[in-house]
Design a protein around this motif. Structure first.
Motif, PDB file in Angstrom:
ATOM      1  N   GLN A  62      35.770 138.476  60.813  1.00 31.65           N
ATOM      2  CA  GLN A  62      36.401 138.471  62.136  1.00 31.65           C
ATOM      3  C   GLN A  62      35.362 138.680  63.228  1.00 31.65           C
ATOM      4  O   GLN A  62      35.402 138.017  64.270  1.00 31.65           O
ATOM      5  CB  GLN A  62      37.461 139.570  62.239  1.00 31.65           C
ATOM      6  N   ALA A  63      34.435 139.594  62.992  1.00 33.50           N
ATOM      7  CA  ALA A  63      33.393 139.876  63.984  1.00 33.50           C
ATOM      8  C   ALA A  63      32.512 138.645  64.223  1.00 33.50           C
ATOM      9  O   ALA A  63      31.950 138.491  65.309  1.00 33.50           O
ATOM     10  CB  ALA A  63      32.543 141.069  63.539  1.00 33.50           C
ATOM     11  N   LEU A  64      32.408 137.780  63.237  1.00 35.48           N
ATOM     12  CA  LEU A  64      31.615 136.553  63.384  1.00 35.48           C
ATOM     13  C   LEU A  64      32.415 135.407  63.983  1.00 35.48           C
ATOM     14  O   LEU A  64      31.868 134.325  64.207  1.00 35.48           O
ATOM     15  CB  LEU A  64      31.041 136.137  62.028  1.00 35.48           C
ATOM     16  N   GLY A  65      33.714 135.627  64.239  1.00 41.38           N
ATOM     17  CA  GLY A  65      34.514 134.619  64.912  1.00 41.38           C
ATOM     18  C   GLY A  65      35.432 133.803  64.034  1.00 41.38           C
ATOM     19  O   GLY A  65      36.093 132.885  64.520  1.00 41.38           O
TER      20      GLY A  65
ATOM     21  N   THR B 289      38.763 132.796  62.080  1.00 45.14           N
ATOM     22  CA  THR B 289      40.180 133.095  62.240  1.00 45.14           C
ATOM     23  C   THR B 289      40.707 133.698  60.937  1.00 45.14           C
ATOM     24  O   THR B 289      40.059 133.592  59.878  1.00 45.14           O
ATOM     25  CB  THR B 289      40.987 131.824  62.551  1.00 45.14           C
ATOM     26  N   LEU B 290      41.891 134.292  61.000  1.00 44.81           N
ATOM     27  CA  LEU B 290      42.467 134.873  59.786  1.00 44.81           C
ATOM     28  C   LEU B 290      42.747 133.799  58.736  1.00 44.81           C
ATOM     29  O   LEU B 290      42.558 134.045  57.533  1.00 44.81           O
ATOM     30  CB  LEU B 290      43.740 135.667  60.114  1.00 44.81           C
ATOM     31  N   ASP B 291      43.169 132.618  59.167  1.00 46.70           N
ATOM     32  CA  ASP B 291      43.389 131.523  58.208  1.00 46.70           C
ATOM     33  C   ASP B 291      42.079 131.122  57.536  1.00 46.70           C
ATOM     34  O   ASP B 291      42.036 130.887  56.320  1.00 46.70           O
ATOM     35  CB  ASP B 291      44.008 130.309  58.899  1.00 46.70           C
ATOM     36  N   GLU B 292      41.013 131.038  58.320  1.00 46.24           N
ATOM     37  CA  GLU B 292      39.709 130.692  57.752  1.00 46.24           C
ATOM     38  C   GLU B 292      39.231 131.786  56.799  1.00 46.24           C
ATOM     39  O   GLU B 292      38.660 131.492  55.743  1.00 46.24           O
ATOM     40  CB  GLU B 292      38.684 130.475  58.864  1.00 46.24           C
ATOM     41  N   ILE B 293      39.472 133.026  57.169  1.00 46.23           N
ATOM     42  CA  ILE B 293      39.065 134.137  56.308  1.00 46.23           C
ATOM     43  C   ILE B 293      39.813 134.083  54.985  1.00 46.23           C
ATOM     44  O   ILE B 293      39.219 134.315  53.920  1.00 46.23           O
ATOM     45  CB  ILE B 293      39.277 135.487  57.028  1.00 46.23           C
ATOM     46  N   ALA B 294      41.083 133.740  55.026  1.00 46.53           N
ATOM     47  CA  ALA B 294      41.852 133.608  53.783  1.00 46.53           C
ATOM     48  C   ALA B 294      41.232 132.534  52.891  1.00 46.53           C
ATOM     49  O   ALA B 294      41.110 132.721  51.671  1.00 46.53           O
ATOM     50  CB  ALA B 294      43.307 133.281  54.095  1.00 46.53           C
ATOM     51  N   GLU B 295      40.838 131.417  53.513  1.00 42.48           N
ATOM     52  CA  GLU B 295      40.184 130.350  52.751  1.00 42.48           C
ATOM     53  C   GLU B 295      38.833 130.821  52.194  1.00 42.48           C
ATOM     54  O   GLU B 295      38.489 130.534  51.049  1.00 42.48           O
ATOM     55  CB  GLU B 295      39.989 129.110  53.619  1.00 42.48           C
ATOM     56  N   LEU B 296      38.072 131.531  53.013  1.00 40.22           N
ATOM     57  CA  LEU B 296      36.773 132.037  52.558  1.00 40.22           C
ATOM     58  C   LEU B 296      36.939 133.018  51.398  1.00 40.22           C
ATOM     59  O   LEU B 296      36.157 133.002  50.442  1.00 40.22           O
ATOM     60  CB  LEU B 296      36.021 132.703  53.707  1.00 40.22           C
ATOM     61  N   LEU B 297      37.974 133.853  51.485  1.00 39.28           N
ATOM     62  CA  LEU B 297      38.231 134.786  50.384  1.00 39.28           C
ATOM     63  C   LEU B 297      38.574 134.023  49.108  1.00 39.28           C
ATOM     64  O   LEU B 297      38.119 134.387  48.023  1.00 39.28           O
ATOM     65  CB  LEU B 297      39.361 135.749  50.747  1.00 39.28           C
ATOM     66  N   ALA B 298      39.354 132.971  49.245  1.00 34.50           N
ATOM     67  CA  ALA B 298      39.697 132.157  48.078  1.00 34.50           C
ATOM     68  C   ALA B 298      38.456 131.475  47.509  1.00 34.50           C
ATOM     69  O   ALA B 298      38.278 131.405  46.284  1.00 34.50           O
ATOM     70  CB  ALA B 298      40.751 131.119  48.451  1.00 34.50           C
ATOM     71  N   LEU B 299      37.584 130.999  48.393  1.00 37.35           N
ATOM     72  CA  LEU B 299      36.354 130.354  47.936  1.00 37.35           C
ATOM     73  C   LEU B 299      35.414 131.370  47.295  1.00 37.35           C
ATOM     74  O   LEU B 299      34.691 131.045  46.351  1.00 37.35           O
ATOM     75  CB  LEU B 299      35.650 129.665  49.113  1.00 37.35           C
TER      76      LEU B 299
ATOM     77  N   VAL C  43      31.796 126.370  52.396  1.00 35.96           N
ATOM     78  CA  VAL C  43      31.671 127.554  53.238  1.00 35.96           C
ATOM     79  C   VAL C  43      30.918 127.195  54.513  1.00 35.96           C
ATOM     80  O   VAL C  43      31.288 127.609  55.617  1.00 35.96           O
ATOM     81  CB  VAL C  43      30.970 128.703  52.473  1.00 35.96           C
ATOM     82  N   GLU C  44      29.886 126.387  54.372  1.00 38.84           N
ATOM     83  CA  GLU C  44      29.108 125.953  55.528  1.00 38.84           C
ATOM     84  C   GLU C  44      29.985 125.196  56.521  1.00 38.84           C
ATOM     85  O   GLU C  44      29.847 125.350  57.736  1.00 38.84           O
ATOM     86  CB  GLU C  44      27.945 125.066  55.087  1.00 38.84           C
TER      87      GLU C  44
ATOM     88  N   HIS D  88      32.437 124.841  61.870  1.00 40.03           N
ATOM     89  CA  HIS D  88      33.647 124.755  62.702  1.00 40.03           C
ATOM     90  C   HIS D  88      33.737 125.978  63.619  1.00 40.03           C
ATOM     91  O   HIS D  88      34.067 125.849  64.805  1.00 40.03           O
ATOM     92  CB  HIS D  88      34.882 124.660  61.806  1.00 40.03           C
ATOM     93  N   THR D  89      33.432 127.140  63.091  1.00 41.58           N
ATOM     94  CA  THR D  89      33.470 128.368  63.884  1.00 41.58           C
ATOM     95  C   THR D  89      32.390 128.349  64.961  1.00 41.58           C
ATOM     96  O   THR D  89      32.630 128.749  66.104  1.00 41.58           O
ATOM     97  CB  THR D  89      33.323 129.599  62.972  1.00 41.58           C
ATOM     98  N   ILE D  90      31.208 127.858  64.630  1.00 40.39           N
ATOM     99  CA  ILE D  90      30.126 127.749  65.615  1.00 40.39           C
ATOM    100  C   ILE D  90      30.565 126.837  66.766  1.00 40.39           C
ATOM    101  O   ILE D  90      30.351 127.162  67.940  1.00 40.39           O
ATOM    102  CB  ILE D  90      28.835 127.218  64.956  1.00 40.39           C
ATOM    103  N   ALA D  91      31.204 125.722  66.452  1.00 42.11           N
ATOM    104  CA  ALA D  91      31.679 124.803  67.497  1.00 42.11           C
ATOM    105  C   ALA D  91      32.711 125.489  68.382  1.00 42.11           C
ATOM    106  O   ALA D  91      32.689 125.333  69.614  1.00 42.11           O
ATOM    107  CB  ALA D  91      32.264 123.544  66.859  1.00 42.11           C
ATOM    108  N   ARG D  92      33.610 126.261  67.778  1.00 43.27           N
ATOM    109  CA  ARG D  92      34.624 126.980  68.551  1.00 43.27           C
ATOM    110  C   ARG D  92      33.973 128.040  69.453  1.00 43.27           C
ATOM    111  O   ARG D  92      34.347 128.199  70.615  1.00 43.27           O
ATOM    112  CB  ARG D  92      35.656 127.608  67.616  1.00 43.27           C
ATOM    113  N   ILE D  93      32.960 128.727  68.936  1.00 42.27           N
ATOM    114  CA  ILE D  93      32.245 129.734  69.724  1.00 42.27           C
ATOM    115  C   ILE D  93      31.511 129.064  70.878  1.00 42.27           C
ATOM    116  O   ILE D  93      31.546 129.550  72.014  1.00 42.27           O
ATOM    117  CB  ILE D  93      31.278 130.542  68.823  1.00 42.27           C
TER     118      ILE D  93
END
Length: 106
Positions: free
Chosen positions: A29-32, A34-44, A55-56, A61-66
């Protein structure tokens, strides 16, 4: 995450894996992410067959949003800086450029 059992003191006793999971979530979350993305990252994270490029892709995608948020914040800052400078030249609030700008339709 299931709730851990409570002690007589009322405190919950979480196992180390749950604590690691919460730390992972808070760091993501601190890196930006979203909770949906974090759920996917946890699954990965738990899948040994996961390729790092997946993961990259989330990170890109998060870098673009930031970057988009940074651009928006820079535009907001520029407008406010201009309005604040205009305000310095006025005495009366009925001529205040900031208040006038806020009254305009978006």
């Amino acid at each position: 995450m299931p709730a851990a059992a409570r002690h007589s003191s009322g405190y919950r006793d979480y196992d180390p894996a749950a604590i690691d999971r919460v730390r992972f979530i808070k760091h993501a979350q601190a890196l930006g992410f979203t909770l949906d993305e974090i759920a996917e990252l946890l699954a990965l994270r738990v899948s040994a067959k996961t390729a790092c490029p997946q993961v990259e892709a989330y990170a890109e995608h998060t870098i673009a949003r930031i970057d988009e948020k940074v651009d928006q914040l820079n535009r907001m800052r520029a407008v406010l800086t201009h309005l604040a400078a205009s305000c310095r030249r006025r005495d009366s609030t009925d001529e205040c450029p900031i208040l006038q700008a806020l009254e305009e339709p978006a």
